[in-house]
Design a protein around this motif. Structure first.
Motif, PDB file in Angstrom:
ATOM      1  N   ALA A   1      -0.819   4.653  -1.460  1.00 14.74           N
ATOM      2  CA  ALA A   1      -1.756   4.401  -0.622  1.00 14.74           C
ATOM      3  C   ALA A   1      -1.847   4.784   0.859  1.00 14.74           C
ATOM      4  O   ALA A   1      -3.040   5.994   0.715  1.00 14.74           O
ATOM      5  CB  ALA A   1      -2.937   3.582  -0.953  1.00 14.74           C
ATOM      6  N   THR A   2      -0.287   5.443   1.206  1.00 16.92           N
ATOM      7  CA  THR A   2      -0.530   5.704   2.868  1.00 16.92           C
ATOM      8  C   THR A   2       0.845   5.838   2.842  1.00 16.92           C
ATOM      9  O   THR A   2       1.849   4.501   2.411  1.00 16.92           O
ATOM     10  CB  THR A   2      -1.376   4.766   3.081  1.00 16.92           C
TER      11      THR A   2
ATOM     12  N   ASN B   1     -11.080   1.948   2.468  1.00 15.77           N
ATOM     13  CA  ASN B   1     -11.298   2.245   1.104  1.00 15.77           C
ATOM     14  C   ASN B   1     -11.110   1.913  -0.134  1.00 15.77           C
ATOM     15  O   ASN B   1     -11.348   2.277  -0.703  1.00 15.77           O
ATOM     16  CB  ASN B   1     -10.781   4.048   1.056  1.00 15.77           C
TER      17      ASN B   1
ATOM     18  N   GLY C   1      -3.738   3.391   9.360  1.00 15.94           N
ATOM     19  CA  GLY C   1      -3.576   4.538   7.326  1.00 15.94           C
ATOM     20  C   GLY C   1      -3.529   3.270   6.200  1.00 15.94           C
ATOM     21  O   GLY C   1      -4.096   3.015   5.438  1.00 15.94           O
ATOM     22  N   TYR C   2      -2.556   2.123   6.667  1.00 16.61           N
ATOM     23  CA  TYR C   2      -2.972   0.842   5.840  1.00 16.61           C
ATOM     24  C   TYR C   2      -4.388   0.142   6.155  1.00 16.61           C
ATOM     25  O   TYR C   2      -5.162  -0.241   5.259  1.00 16.61           O
ATOM     26  CB  TYR C   2      -1.870  -0.329   6.487  1.00 16.61           C
TER      27      TYR C   2
ATOM     28  N   ILE D   1       1.306  -1.410  -0.035  1.00 23.99           N
ATOM     29  CA  ILE D   1      -0.017  -0.008  -0.018  1.00 23.99           C
ATOM     30  C   ILE D   1       0.752   1.054  -0.029  1.00 23.99           C
ATOM     31  O   ILE D   1       0.833   2.374  -0.817  1.00 23.99           O
ATOM     32  CB  ILE D   1      -0.670   0.392   1.470  1.00 23.99           C
ATOM     33  N   SER D   2       2.206   1.237   0.592  1.00 25.07           N
ATOM     34  CA  SER D   2       3.038   2.352   0.680  1.00 25.07           C
ATOM     35  C   SER D   2       3.269   2.366  -0.544  1.00 25.07           C
ATOM     36  O   SER D   2       3.954   4.083  -1.625  1.00 25.07           O
ATOM     37  CB  SER D   2       3.835   1.742   2.060  1.00 25.07           C
TER      38      SER D   2
ATOM     39  N   GLN E   1      -7.046   1.738   6.780  1.00 26.81           N
ATOM     40  CA  GLN E   1      -7.946   2.600   6.151  1.00 26.81           C
ATOM     41  C   GLN E   1      -7.717   2.640   4.745  1.00 26.81           C
ATOM     42  O   GLN E   1      -9.355   2.254   3.642  1.00 26.81           O
ATOM     43  CB  GLN E   1      -7.917   4.566   6.990  1.00 26.81           C
ATOM     44  N   ALA E   2      -6.550   2.198   4.049  1.00 24.85           N
ATOM     45  CA  ALA E   2      -6.149   1.869   2.834  1.00 24.85           C
ATOM     46  C   ALA E   2      -7.032   0.947   2.467  1.00 24.85           C
ATOM     47  O   ALA E   2      -7.768   0.951   1.807  1.00 24.85           O
ATOM     48  CB  ALA E   2      -5.176   2.565   2.360  1.00 24.85           C
TER      49      ALA E   2
END
Lengths: 158, 780
Positions: free
Chosen positions: B495-496, B510, B503-504, B490-491, B506-507
């Motif tokens: 995305a975060t 979403n 953060g992970y 994700i990072s 919520q990504a």
């Protein structure tokens, strides 16, 4: 160390170990027979189900000292040979219905189903949904509906 | 590459300007043929349209994009015996990807499926994000790369055959691994594997077979490992014979994540029959720890664990219970949005989803052989590259010294995203200086293993006239731990920021949460409590979606009722996608929606969109006392789902038989999560410790009538399947339960707060029960 002798899948075997070691571990850890699976160790999940003299039992719940020299232990590896065929009808039904997913519980499922069918047939009747409801083997992949179908099919051929 | 093989590789289109079926691949320099791949890259109703970012880019896109840069590093080899080999950089845990990939290769190369050998690749760090098994993404990510590599290999074989037979490649046909010239001359692909090999890498254009010519993909195919399974030959980590790797188990603390301070009877336990080693393994971020015991048999390890007298330090959730966690969740709830129309009517609900164990039937298992400067590991791993990195770091040895083998897994359900068994086995092997075969006891698996986090969900909808104006959802959950490398994807894709677990979470929320209905203004938000390693959590099957979808569908039934509409018609009129309406229509038709049913029984519907696909379920439930209280010896019975109908559109179905199996399994999960499957937290530990305490779906809960309909292809590529039906079946079961009982269930599973637990919790000290001795008396 005490010696324990029994008939495993048609062959006489002798193993050196303490008498209170449960048969599952004798098979898995000392004899290298891996068909019976560990799933709980407390006689609940039934993944370690094998046959003793044709009857299903949980190998995790039987100390090896309770096994007699004349006892015939059959694991999934010896099931087909016990009927003198390449595959037992229950194994074939499992293939025909593509029952397995991960496959971890399936040796136990097949051994339990085989004994269940024999038990019901010995009572002179055919497998009912109520019989299937009483099968305790856990399948976390959720193959239960295909297991039910496979058992009914196999039962018709046994 | 072995002597005498052919190899093909892959390249897929970059951008959208390239025609869909023109792909670039490589012939790789090798003694035999090796080919590789390179990959690059309706709403006409009066309802108020809803647009969510997830409509444009979702988790499947993200995972596939992450895998894309290294997609060219997969290779397919043709062997002199006519077989084709492929080491799949993913974990097979029952979801059937080895079968689907074998079919894909067989299709593209025109060889029989049973001549394709798909094995699981060792950890390959050069693949970066292309060796993660999660998000039901495998087939979506690798279908085209695998086809391209196969097509390149096929092309090279045809060229070699053309040279040998003295005709042009275009005149040749290939079928079942045999190439035939117009005059009838034949040559087998095995015999060409050396001739087709190249001495340096060559870039070639691959022509993929058009869908209209598919003979294998899309046809029911039994699992490639089915025979091994039914004969007991399939090998899991536990079954591997690694020299000196003796059975090893860990004595666990009485509370979650406690630490062993000292062993009061070390000498006594070390002297027990069969025991070779006893040692404290500290609890760390990724190692559960406790006191490790190694011996000749697991049975003797269990006896030793029961005999240990350990001074335990506190864990990470001391004193916590269901009620205290619920209170903490309540304090972290995010506010709803202000009303958009003061004339609108409002419907709202709050739901609680209890902790659920992610237990597969194979508990955490790993073999580790750690020597100075090197380590070798065997385990079912969905993030083997991350596991390799962490093991190198934890053991203080170079990553090049760590060999990580991915074994076949006995289920996963999110458990194998982490490498709990591998890390712990490595730590124990290093400490003891001996190889170990580590197995978690089932009781430890339930009590200390990773769980689906407790979650609450508030949903609110406003409506006016015939329209839904707003739909809001606020989920609050115990943190899902993303520390297993998935979060880094994700990072990496921006995305975060890196490192922030929330953060992970919520990504991913979403990228998956969605409302497939035109409900005007839609907001869905997640907040989480606690640090990620407070409870041992993970992305359990279908992750956030079950607890997002179930509240939504329950509220929709209420909305439909309030607006005077039938639950099916209401859904149909607000769904904004034709593919979603098609699966809903299918289950309504096959399941005979709306048929007259006796009081205490009812139907329910649930729909879900994820993994580039659409899924709908219809279930019928029986909540009449005679059924609820039916007697099965030692069984938790309760309401029974008597019928389940599921329709799934995954874009391009590769193996309908496997898809049906995955939907079936997801439905068993959905039923369990609504009716009976949970963990009770009390005084810092879970009470459940066996399958007769944690009531996962059993035969006595299984619907007698289950139908899965795999919809015809709607796309050129497959979406995901392994987790797909959990959310819609759970939602449908919950809706059916509400309708049958005339109540709104607000806690799941519905039996969680029962007066009588229905089992006697096993003690926490000793942490595992003794194995029974009465097996022969129960023989049948």
């Amino acid at each position: 160390m005490p010696q324990h002798t029994f008939i495993l899948n048609g062959n006489r075997v002798t193993v050196d170990c303490a008498g209170d070691v449960r048969l599952l571990w004798v098979l898995n850890d000392l004899l290298g027979v891996h068909g019976p699976k560990y799933g709980c160790g407390v006689g609940v999940c039934q993944a370690c189900t094998c046959h003793i003299n044709g009857k299903a039992f949980n190998t995790c719940a039987v100390p090896v000292s309770q096994i007699k020299a004349t006892d015939r232990i059959t694991t999934i590896e010896g099931l087909a040979a016990s009927v003198g065929k390449p595959l037992h009808p229950v194994q074939q039904a499992w293939l025909d219905n593509d029952v397995a997913q991960c496959g971890y519980c399936q040796p136990g499922q097949i051994m339990a189903a085989t004994a269940k069918i024999k038990q019901i047939k010995a009572q002179g009747r055919s497998v009912t949904d109520a019989d299937l409801d009483q099968i305790r083997n856990v399948c976390r992949c959720g193959t239960y509906p295909r297991i039910r179908k496979a058992i009914k099919e196999a039962s018709a051929k046994m | 590459m072995g002597e005498g093989t052919v190899v093909g590789t892959v390249e897929t289109p970059v951008g959208t300007g390239v025609s869909r079926r023109r792909f670039i691949g490589y012939l790789i320099a090798a003694p035999t043929l090796v080919a590789g791949a390179q990959l690059a890259a309706d709403s006409a109703k009066a309802a108020i349209p809803t647009v969510q970012p997830v409509d444009l880019y979702d988790l499947s896109d993200l995972l596939t994009d992450a895998a894309r840069p290294t997609a060219n590093l997969i290779t397919i080899a043709v062997n002199p015996d006519g077989t084709v080999s492929f080491a799949l950089p993913r974990a097979e845990v029952g979801q059937g990807i080895t079968t689907a990939v074998a079919m894909t290769i067989a299709e593209e190369m025109d060889v029989p499926v049973d001549r394709v050998r798909v094995t699981l690749a060792d950890a390959r760090p050069e693949l970066v994000w292309n060796q993660i098994t999660g998000g039901s993404n495998t087939m979506h990510a690798i279908f085209t790369p695998v086809r391209t590599a196969a097509a390149v290999a096929r092309g090279a074989l045809l060229e070699a055959a053309a040279n040998q037979l003295g005709v042009s490649a275009a005149e040749l046909t290939i079928r079942d691994g045999v190439i035939t010239a117009p005059g009838g001359a034949t040559v087998t692909i095995g015999s060409l594997s050396k001739l087709a090999a190249v001495s340096e890498n060559v870039t070639v254009r691959a022509q993929l077979k058009p869908r209209s010519q598919f003979r294998v993909v899309g046809k029911p195919q039994r699992r490639v490992d089915a025979l091994d399974i039914v004969t007991g030959r399939k090998r899991f980590a536990m079954d591997l014979d690694v020299a000196g790797a003796k059975p090893t188990m860990v004595c666990r603390p009485p509370t979650i994540n406690g630490t062993a301070r000292s062993i009061r009877n070390l000498a006594q336990v070390k002297a027990m029959p069969g025991i070779t080693d006893v040692a404290i393994i500290p609890h760390t971020r990724y190692v559960a720890g406790g006191v490790a015991v190694r011996g000749d048999t697991f049975g003797q390890c269990i006896d030793a664990i029961r005999a240990l007298n350990v001074d335990w330090g506190p864990g990470t959730v001391e004193g916590k219970s269901d009620a205290t966690v619920l209170a903490d969740l309540k304090n972290a709830e995010l506010p709803m949005a202000p009303p958009v129309n003061l004339l609108a009517k409002t419907i709202e609900q709050k739901f609680t989803f209890q902790f659920r164990a992610g237990d597969p039937l194979e508990t955490n298992t790993a073999i580790a052989d750690v020597k100075p400067g090197r380590a070798e590991i065997w385990s079912s791993l969905k993030t083997p590259i991350w596991a390799q990195e962490q093991i190198a770091l934890n053991l203080g040895i170079p990553i090049t010294g760590v060999k990580v083998h991915v074994t076949e897994g006995g289920g996963s359900f999110g458990r194998h995203l982490f490498a709990d068994a591998a890390f712990e086995a490595a730590a124990i092997s290093q400490k003891l200086g001996k190889p170990v075969k580590l197995l978690w006891h089932r009781t430890a698996s339930f009590r200390q293993g990773r769980v689906h986090p407790m979650t609450t969900s508030r949903v609110r909808a406003t409506y006016l006239g015939g329209n839904v104006l707003t739909f809001e959802q606020r989920n609050t959950a115990v943190a899902t731990d993303w520390g297993h490398g998935f979060g880094e994807v994700i990072s990496a894709l921006g995305a975060t920021p890196p490192g922030a677990n929330l953060g992970y979470s919520q990504a991913i929320f979403n990228l998956t949460a969605n409302v497939p209905y035109d409900f005007g203004v839609v907001t869905q938000l997640l907040n989480e409590i606690y640090e990620a390693n407070t409870f041992n959590t993970s992305a359990v099957r279908n992750v956030y979606s079950p607890d997002v979808t179930t509240p939504r569908e329950l509220l929709i039934d209420q909305l439909a009722k309030a607006m005077g509409q039938d639950a099916y018609r209401f859904r149909r009129s607000f769904l904004r996608d034709a593919r979603m309406r098609a699966v809903l229509d299918k289950v309504a038709q096959v399941g005979n929606w709306g048929r007259a049913m006796p009081a205490g029984t009812a139907q329910g519907l649930g729909v879900h969109r994820e993994y580039k696909g659409y899924c709908a379920c219809l279930v019928e439930i029986d909540c009449r006392p005679a059924t609820v209280n039916r007697s099965i010896p030692n069984a938790h019975t309760g309401p029974r789902v008597t019928k389940a109908v599921c329709a799934v559109d995954v874009g391009l179905p590769v193996n309908p038989l496997g898809l049906e199996a995955q939907m079936m399994g997801g439905i068993m999960d959905g039923i369990g999560q609504v009716l009976s499957y949970s963990l009770h937290l009390k005084d810092g530990h879970f009470l459940e410790g066996s399958w007769d305490a944690a009531f996962y779906t059993r035969q006595w809960n299984t619907p007698g009538d289950l139908q899965v309909i795999v919809m015809p292809p709607t796309a050129d590529e497959p979406g995901g399947a392994g987790e797909f039906s959990v959310a819609p079946s759970m939602a449908a079961t919950a809706c059916a339960y509400a309708r049958a009982t005339g109540t709104m269930p607000t806690t799941f599973p519905v039996n969680h707060n029962r007066a009588n637990l229905g089992f006697t919790p096993a003690p926490t000290v000793p942490p595992v029960p003794a194995s029974p001795t009465d097996g022969l008396q129960k023989a049948y």
